[in-house]
Design a protein around this motif. Sequence first.
Motif, PDB file in Angstrom:
ATOM      1  N   VAL A  78       0.827  -1.211   0.000  1.00 47.48           N
ATOM      2  CA  VAL A  78       0.000   0.000   0.000  1.00 47.48           C
ATOM      3  C   VAL A  78       0.859   1.258   0.000  1.00 47.48           C
ATOM      4  O   VAL A  78       0.548   2.242  -0.682  1.00 47.48           O
ATOM      5  N   LYS A  79       1.956   1.240   0.736  1.00 45.51           N
ATOM      6  CA  LYS A  79       2.831   2.402   0.824  1.00 45.51           C
ATOM      7  C   LYS A  79       3.383   2.769  -0.556  1.00 45.51           C
ATOM      8  O   LYS A  79       3.405   3.939  -0.943  1.00 45.51           O
ATOM      9  N   HIS A  80       3.823   1.757  -1.291  1.00 46.15           N
ATOM     10  CA  HIS A  80       4.376   2.016  -2.614  1.00 46.15           C
ATOM     11  C   HIS A  80       3.298   2.505  -3.575  1.00 46.15           C
ATOM     12  O   HIS A  80       3.566   3.361  -4.431  1.00 46.15           O
ATOM     13  N   ARG A  81       2.090   1.985  -3.453  1.00 44.09           N
ATOM     14  CA  ARG A  81       1.005   2.437  -4.329  1.00 44.09           C
ATOM     15  C   ARG A  81       0.644   3.889  -4.038  1.00 44.09           C
ATOM     16  O   ARG A  81       0.338   4.663  -4.953  1.00 44.09           O
ATOM     17  N   ARG A  82       0.675   4.270  -2.770  1.00 46.73           N
ATOM     18  CA  ARG A  82       0.406   5.665  -2.415  1.00 46.73           C
ATOM     19  C   ARG A  82       1.481   6.585  -2.982  1.00 46.73           C
ATOM     20  O   ARG A  82       1.192   7.702  -3.419  1.00 46.73           O
ATOM     21  N   TYR A  83       2.723   6.114  -2.971  1.00 42.68           N
ATOM     22  CA  TYR A  83       3.793   6.927  -3.534  1.00 42.68           C
ATOM     23  C   TYR A  83       3.591   7.113  -5.033  1.00 42.68           C
ATOM     24  O   TYR A  83       3.798   8.201  -5.573  1.00 42.68           O
ATOM     25  N   LEU A  84       3.161   6.040  -5.699  1.00 36.94           N
ATOM     26  CA  LEU A  84       2.901   6.132  -7.134  1.00 36.94           C
ATOM     27  C   LEU A  84       1.781   7.128  -7.404  1.00 36.94           C
ATOM     28  O   LEU A  84       1.859   7.931  -8.338  1.00 36.94           O
ATOM     29  N   SER A  86       1.105   9.705  -5.619  1.00 37.46           N
ATOM     30  CA  SER A  86       1.676  11.032  -5.381  1.00 37.46           C
ATOM     31  C   SER A  86       2.512  11.499  -6.564  1.00 37.46           C
ATOM     32  O   SER A  86       2.455  12.671  -6.959  1.00 37.46           O
ATOM     33  N   CYS A  87       3.273  10.589  -7.144  1.00 35.97           N
ATOM     34  CA  CYS A  87       4.115  10.925  -8.290  1.00 35.97           C
ATOM     35  C   CYS A  87       3.253  11.327  -9.483  1.00 35.97           C
ATOM     36  O   CYS A  87       3.532  12.317 -10.164  1.00 35.97           O
ATOM     37  N   LEU A  88       2.179  10.583  -9.726  1.00 34.46           N
ATOM     38  CA  LEU A  88       1.272  10.901 -10.829  1.00 34.46           C
ATOM     39  C   LEU A  88       0.579  12.236 -10.599  1.00 34.46           C
ATOM     40  O   LEU A  88       0.397  13.031 -11.522  1.00 34.46           O
ATOM     41  N   GLU A  89       0.190  12.482  -9.347  1.00 35.08           N
ATOM     42  CA  GLU A  89      -0.506  13.732  -9.029  1.00 35.08           C
ATOM     43  C   GLU A  89       0.373  14.939  -9.313  1.00 35.08           C
ATOM     44  O   GLU A  89      -0.087  15.952  -9.856  1.00 35.08           O
ATOM     45  N   LYS A  90       1.652  14.848  -8.950  1.00 29.13           N
ATOM     46  CA  LYS A  90       2.547  15.981  -9.174  1.00 29.13           C
ATOM     47  C   LYS A  90       2.693  16.263 -10.663  1.00 29.13           C
ATOM     48  O   LYS A  90       2.659  17.424 -11.095  1.00 29.13           O
ATOM     49  N   ALA A  91       2.825  15.198 -11.453  1.00 30.48           N
ATOM     50  CA  ALA A  91       3.004  15.377 -12.898  1.00 30.48           C
ATOM     51  C   ALA A  91       1.749  15.955 -13.539  1.00 30.48           C
ATOM     52  O   ALA A  91       1.814  16.877 -14.366  1.00 30.48           O
ATOM     53  N   ILE A  92       0.579  15.426 -13.161  1.00 30.61           N
ATOM     54  CA  ILE A  92      -0.673  15.890 -13.759  1.00 30.61           C
ATOM     55  C   ILE A  92      -0.986  17.316 -13.336  1.00 30.61           C
ATOM     56  O   ILE A  92      -1.476  18.127 -14.137  1.00 30.61           O
ATOM     57  N   THR A  93      -0.682  17.658 -12.094  1.00 32.26           N
ATOM     58  CA  THR A  93      -0.913  19.015 -11.601  1.00 32.26           C
ATOM     59  C   THR A  93      -0.078  20.032 -12.362  1.00 32.26           C
ATOM     60  O   THR A  93      -0.509  21.167 -12.583  1.00 32.26           O
ATOM     61  N   GLN A  94       1.123  19.620 -12.789  1.00 32.96           N
ATOM     62  CA  GLN A  94       2.004  20.528 -13.515  1.00 32.96           C
ATOM     63  C   GLN A  94       1.590  20.702 -14.979  1.00 32.96           C
ATOM     64  O   GLN A  94       2.213  21.456 -15.709  1.00 32.96           O
ATOM     65  N   GLY A  95       0.570  19.980 -15.402  1.00 35.44           N
ATOM     66  CA  GLY A  95       0.087  20.157 -16.767  1.00 35.44           C
ATOM     67  C   GLY A  95       0.799  19.281 -17.781  1.00 35.44           C
ATOM     68  O   GLY A  95       1.084  19.716 -18.904  1.00 35.44           O
ATOM     69  N   ILE A  96       1.063  18.028 -17.430  1.00 35.85           N
ATOM     70  CA  ILE A  96       1.765  17.101 -18.311  1.00 35.85           C
ATOM     71  C   ILE A  96       0.926  16.815 -19.559  1.00 35.85           C
ATOM     72  O   ILE A  96      -0.309  16.819 -19.514  1.00 35.85           O
ATOM     73  N   GLU A  97       1.603  16.587 -20.695  1.00 35.06           N
ATOM     74  CA  GLU A  97       0.914  16.335 -21.963  1.00 35.06           C
ATOM     75  C   GLU A  97       0.893  14.849 -22.329  1.00 35.06           C
ATOM     76  O   GLU A  97      -0.068  14.388 -22.958  1.00 35.06           O
TER      77      GLU A  97
END
Length: 335
Positions: A78-84, A86-97
């Motif tokens: 679960v810990k690793h899935r939560r980190y994943l 978080s990583c996706l959220e940061k990229a999508i928030t920055q406006g990834i294409e």
Amino acid sequence: MPLRDAARAPCVCRAFVCSWRSFPNLIFSNQTLGVNEHAHDKDEIARDFISKVDHIMMNHLGPGMRTLKLLNPPRYNVKHRRYLDSCLEKAITQGIEELTLDLFLTAKKYKFPCSILLRGNRDSIRYLSLSNCAFHPTEGFNCLRRLVVLYLFSVHIKGDELGCLLANSLALESLTLGYCPEIVYVKIPSLPRLNYLVVNSCSKLRLIESKAPNLSTFYFTSCHRVHLSLGKALHVKKLYIDCSRPVSYSHAELASTMPNLEAVGTHSNAEMRSTSLVSSKLLYLEYLSINLKGLTLSQDLDRFSMVSSSLDAFVSDVLSINLSDVFSVFKISHY
């Protein structure tokens, strides 16, 4: 230069530091990060992967990221899935294409967090590729309105969920579905830009229905019978069907609705009737390939010679049948 060398260069070049921290295309895998894939402790591999990705993401400057590829990231608990997440959220928030998420086939199902798309820059993603995970959009899902390319491989998604995604993806041009085990039907609305459709070996699939008016390429493979309804697919130029079940039901219908076909390919282990492709003349057909094994053919298949006056290439691979008197015009490879 290789990614690892590029990561080391900022140690000796201050100007390169700024360039590296604003690098727009990030590809994270065990190989690019130098993670020891042969370590016996899976948690150790996960910690190494996460530590390196986290360091890069934390030092990346502003919204300059355009492409993120996560190739086989760890998700053992679960810990690793939560980190994943978080990583996706940061990229999508920055406006990834462009976003690619390719997970281990043997790992437990990871649910792609649709809520992150709701919170992020929903109109930024133009390319989305997901493999070996679950994706469950709900009604009213309108987070991918600028999406151009959608690739789903071994993704757990149902027909109604796919419909929720496609309903507002009016910019979509290319759709690929491969080995998606839960899809029973694919219903594509009238997407004006969709021109490329691939549906490959979805085990429960029984129906493909498309209202896309400008479809030009359709590639379909299945080991069971699937009903195909593509409407008046007047713009289709390339058609390929690979099915172990009788194919006459599909080709006869499809050929009559695709007068502008330029290339046709078919591969079947079952019966093919003469009406399969010649129910209407294909005046623009330039390439025809037929691969039929273990089947019966009626003798009036010589009507293929009447199909197209512009045919440049005809390829046939037929097992255990005498076709010497059937085709008088085309050269046939006979085994």
